[in-house]
Design a protein around this motif. Structure first.
Motif, mmCIF file in Angstrom:
data_model
loop_
_atom_site.group_PDB
_atom_site.id
_atom_site.type_symbol
_atom_site.label_atom_id
_atom_site.label_comp_id
_atom_site.label_asym_id
_atom_site.label_seq_id
_atom_site.Cartn_x
_atom_site.Cartn_y
_atom_site.Cartn_z
ATOM 1 N N ILE A 280 0.840 -1.209 0.000
ATOM 2 C CA ILE A 280 0.000 0.000 0.000
ATOM 3 C C ILE A 280 0.865 1.244 0.000
ATOM 4 O O ILE A 280 0.636 2.195 -0.775
ATOM 5 N N VAL A 281 1.868 1.285 0.873
ATOM 6 C CA VAL A 281 2.735 2.460 0.942
ATOM 7 C C VAL A 281 3.502 2.629 -0.366
ATOM 8 O O VAL A 281 3.681 3.760 -0.861
ATOM 9 N N ALA A 282 3.960 1.523 -0.965
ATOM 10 C CA ALA A 282 4.685 1.605 -2.229
ATOM 11 C C ALA A 282 3.808 2.188 -3.337
ATOM 12 O O ALA A 282 4.254 3.045 -4.123
ATOM 13 N N VAL A 293 10.415 0.455 3.970
ATOM 14 C CA VAL A 293 10.669 1.213 5.200
ATOM 15 C C VAL A 293 9.443 1.183 6.111
ATOM 16 O O VAL A 293 9.559 0.976 7.324
ATOM 17 N N ALA A 294 8.260 1.377 5.536
ATOM 18 C CA ALA A 294 7.036 1.350 6.340
ATOM 19 C C ALA A 294 6.825 -0.017 6.972
ATOM 20 O O ALA A 294 6.446 -0.121 8.152
ATOM 21 N N ALA A 342 0.177 12.747 5.818
ATOM 22 C CA ALA A 342 1.225 13.301 6.678
ATOM 23 C C ALA A 342 2.148 12.155 7.063
ATOM 24 O O ALA A 342 1.919 11.445 8.050
ATOM 25 N N ALA A 343 3.172 11.940 6.281
ATOM 26 C CA ALA A 343 3.976 10.719 6.380
ATOM 27 C C ALA A 343 4.518 10.479 7.779
ATOM 28 O O ALA A 343 4.476 9.354 8.287
ATOM 29 N N GLY A 344 5.030 11.516 8.429
ATOM 30 C CA GLY A 344 5.617 11.339 9.755
ATOM 31 C C GLY A 344 4.619 10.835 10.770
ATOM 32 O O GLY A 344 4.876 9.867 11.499
ATOM 33 N N ALA A 345 3.452 11.474 10.824
ATOM 34 C CA ALA A 345 2.425 11.067 11.789
ATOM 35 C C ALA A 345 1.934 9.661 11.495
ATOM 36 O O ALA A 345 1.723 8.852 12.414
#
Length: 474
Positions: A280-282, A293-294, A342-345
């Motif tokens: 999903i992240v990819a 990484v996720a 918001a990638a960090g959160a």
């Protein structure tokens, strides 16, 4: 004294510690294999899989093999011995991962994943039994806590090495399987020299060359003060052996359903989230590296959850907060969906969701030693292992089917549904735990005292118990 009494009451020596460390290493391969396919799906070449349904089936193939292995192959450890089964299965798991790396198309990879899963699914129960039978009564709880960490450590290694190996080998997905095969082969070699046979198995089965093999185990473990010809009147596990009947009584029927099925619901959520997060992240970020990484961050969260459970249990009862922790996990994954841009959160919430979920999943099997008579604990854990693996098969395939008509990031929020349901089970089990008497764990070298659970009494200081727990799962 006889050999079983010596193991239960004596200080654990280097040979026992080395054997348990080897079993820990072997169990990390379980976690490694469960996650590896999720990390590698984004790296498969175009045309290797045709749609999301095929991707889901490919992600489920290994888990399907694990469920079948737990049901069909694991009982061999009670017939031919723990050591022989573990050596055979670690070797066949290494062969399976090698075959995965050599596959030329989707069908071959699917079959190879099922074959690998068969070995790994049967290996975990055998490892758990051997670890229990080599631990003394005082240290068994600590060993359990460490042993449960092995699985998430394996998932974390899967993520860490996927990032490094993909960069080093130009995104060649086969490199991860070859690396896994090397790990399996190394584990089989170490196991050959480190793992003894279970003395309890030898005494129960009396196989060929029984006394010779028992003497070899005593020598390997360096047990002092053992009368090699002394025999316990009856092994504790033999005397307490039982079946389904012990789970159908008025005081055990409800806990059995909760421990087996709501634990399995939690496993469903684990596989739902972990197998699809990298993909999903990819897709959403356009970077396969970001997906790895996720997935690694999620794996780190699960490792941390196991460590937190072990540390928290030293001073407090983890069962008192079991339901709350699962609610926090559900809330975290809802937050991932809401903050995905918001990638960090989103990454922080992913790690927290994994932490709370792993804490919660360990809590279910950890109650077995308190909620069920000894003669029924193996039965409930066996049912738990098979049902949870089956649920694990369904989760990736179900998520893959849903992806065809919904936004991928919604899958994180949907994971909150089974997790919230499981939290109700955690609250129910705590209501039962409050009425149980904990075991008293003697100091090393002292006589063994074993208090049975009883209704109507208080004081569930559960960190003091010796447990007959099967962790896997997950």
């Amino acid at each position: 004294m006889d050999v079983l009494t010596a193991i239960r009451t004596s200080k654990m020596g280097r040979a026992q510690t080395a054997a348990i460390a080897c079993a820990f290493f072997a169990l990390t391969i379980d976690g490694f294999d469960v996650f590896v396919m999720g990390f590698l799906v984004p790296y498969l070449p175009d045309g290797f899989v045709e749609n999301d349904t095929q991707r889901g089936l490919l992600l489920s193939a290994g888990v399907f093999g694990m469920a079948a292995g737990a049901l069909l192959l694991a009982p061999l450890a009670d017939r031919v011995g723990r050591r022989r089964v573990i050596l055979t299965l670690t070797s066949s798991a290494a062969l399976g991962m090698l075959l995965c790396g050599l596959c030329a198309d989707y069908t071959q990879l699917f079959v190879a994943r099922v074959f690998t899963g068969l070995s790994i699914g049967a290996m975990a129960p055998a490892l758990t039994l051997l670890v229990q039978e080599l631990s003394n009564d005082r240290r068994r709880t600590s060993v359990f806590g460490l042993f449960t960490i092995a699985w998430p450590v394996g998932t974390l290694l899967s993520g860490l090495f996927s990032v490094g190996l993909m960069d080093r080998f130009d995104d060649n997905w086969r490199a991860m399987f070859f690396f896994g095969a090397a790990l399996g082969a190394l584990c089989a070699l170490i196991s050959f020299f480190t793992l003894p046979e279970s003395p309890e198995f030898l005494l129960a089965r009396r196989p060929d060359r029984f006394q010779e093999r028992l003497d070899a185990v005593i020598d390997k473990l360096r047990l002092a003060g053992v009368d090699r010809l002394a025999r316990p009147a009856v092994s504790e596990k033999q005397a307490d052996a039982g079946g389904v009947r012990g789970l159908l009584g008025p005081t055990t029927r409800g806990p059995a359903l909760v421990v087996v099925f709501l634990y399995s619901v939690t496993v469903f959520a684990v596989y739902w989230v972990t197998t699809w997060t990298p993909q999903i992240v990819a897709e959403e970020s356009g970077s396969a590296h970001a997906g790895s990484v996720a997935g690694t961050i999620l794996g780190l969260g699960t490792v941390t959850g196991a460590v937190v459970f072990a540390l928290y249990s030293v001073r407090f009862s983890p069962f008192k907060v079991h339901g709350l922790v699962l609610v926090l996990s559900a809330a975290s994954f809802i937050g991932v969906t809401l903050t995905f841009q918001a990638a960090g959160a989103a990454l922080v919430l992913t790690a927290l969701g994994g932490l709370f979920l792993q804490f919660g999943i360990i809590g279910f099997p950890a109650t077995v030693v308190y909620l069920f008579p000894v003669r029924s604990r193996v039965t409930v854990l066996g049912a738990q292992n098979f049902v949870s693996r089956t649920f694990g098969v369904l989760a990736p395939a179900a998520a893959g089917a849903l992806l065809s008509f919904m936004r991928p990031t919604t899958l994180f929020a949907l994971a909150a549904v089974p997790i919230t349901l499981a939290s109700l089970g955690g609250l129910y089990l705590w209501s039962r735990m409050k009425r149980l008497v904990p075991r008293e764990v003697p100091a090393e070298g002292a006589a063994v005292v074993d208090a049975a659970p009883a209704r109507g009494r208080t004081g569930a200081q559960v960190d003091k118990a010796a447990t007959d727990l099967d962790p896997a799962a997950g």
